[in-house]
Design a protein around this motif. Structure first.
Motif, PDB file in Angstrom:
ATOM      1  N   GLU A 121      94.296  36.418   3.314  1.00 48.18           N
ATOM      2  CA  GLU A 121      92.553  36.347   2.551  1.00 48.18           C
ATOM      3  C   GLU A 121      91.282  36.785   3.435  1.00 48.18           C
ATOM      4  N   ARG A 122      91.415  35.590   4.533  1.00 43.48           N
ATOM      5  CA  ARG A 122      90.480  35.843   5.547  1.00 43.48           C
ATOM      6  C   ARG A 122      90.467  37.380   6.209  1.00 43.48           C
ATOM      7  N   TRP A 123      91.594  37.802   6.616  1.00 49.75           N
ATOM      8  CA  TRP A 123      91.462  38.802   7.514  1.00 49.75           C
ATOM      9  C   TRP A 123      91.007  39.709   6.878  1.00 49.75           C
ATOM     10  N   ARG A 124      92.074  39.799   5.467  1.00 48.51           N
ATOM     11  CA  ARG A 124      91.219  40.890   4.526  1.00 48.51           C
ATOM     12  C   ARG A 124      89.473  40.799   4.385  1.00 48.51           C
ATOM     13  N   ARG A 125      88.710  39.774   4.152  1.00 46.62           N
ATOM     14  CA  ARG A 125      87.423  40.077   3.975  1.00 46.62           C
ATOM     15  C   ARG A 125      87.278  40.418   4.898  1.00 46.62           C
ATOM     16  N   ARG A 126      88.141  39.635   6.194  1.00 48.65           N
ATOM     17  CA  ARG A 126      86.679  40.377   7.722  1.00 48.65           C
ATOM     18  C   ARG A 126      86.804  41.817   7.447  1.00 48.65           C
ATOM     19  N   GLN A 127      88.215  42.311   7.597  1.00 47.12           N
ATOM     20  CA  GLN A 127      88.034  43.753   7.203  1.00 47.12           C
ATOM     21  C   GLN A 127      87.563  44.512   6.469  1.00 47.12           C
ATOM     22  N   GLU A 128      86.822  43.886   5.502  1.00 45.98           N
ATOM     23  CA  GLU A 128      85.893  45.162   4.314  1.00 45.98           C
ATOM     24  C   GLU A 128      85.229  44.300   4.692  1.00 45.98           C
ATOM     25  N   GLY A 129      84.193  43.309   5.703  1.00 44.87           N
ATOM     26  CA  GLY A 129      83.245  43.410   5.941  1.00 44.87           C
ATOM     27  C   GLY A 129      82.380  41.663   5.195  1.00 44.87           C
TER      28      GLY A 129
END
Length: 129
Positions: A119-127
């Motif tokens: 979930e953290r990785w996905r949020r980082r990728q989405e900005g």
């Protein structure tokens, strides 16, 4: 998509009518469920495990190392088969439930540390930071 209460009641009534009309066919259909197959597999592996223990103990009592080793091999093989059946039976039911719930719902139900990392990785990728 889960069934509504009305649809679930209708399905239960159809199932009960099938059991009442043709119990042999209903039993055959129920037995084709993979979970039933894996439960049988686990039961057979458990019986084999107990037989392996008996052979192992018999080898120890008779002081025959070959018989004891054979008992251990039987126990090990049955334990592996039982665990495999248990994983497949549980995994098949969970996989079907996740597929029925849809990809977003299956993703939300994943507990634990890896889910938080993803979930953290996905949020980082989405900005979103």
């Amino acid at each position: 998509m889960p069934l509504s209460e009305h649809e679930q009641r209708m399905l239960d009534q159809i199932e009960q009518a099938l059991y009442a009309e043709d119990p042999k066919f209903a039993n055959t259909v129920r037995q084709t469920n993979p979970v039933v197959h894996y439960k049988r597999w686990i039961i057979k592996a458990s019986i084999g495990f107990v037989v392996g223990i008996c052979v192992l103990m018999g080898g120890m009592i008779l002081q025959q190392p070959v018989v004891g080793a054979l008992g251990f091999i039987i126990m090990l093989a049955c334990a592996l088969l039982g665990l495999s059946g248990w994983r497949k039976g549980a995994g098949g039911a969970q996989g079907a439930a996740a597929a029925a719930a849809g990809p977003k719902q299956a993703r939300k139900e994943k507990p634990g540390m890896m889910h938080r990392f993803e979930e953290r990785w996905r949020r980082r990728q989405e900005g979103d930071g």
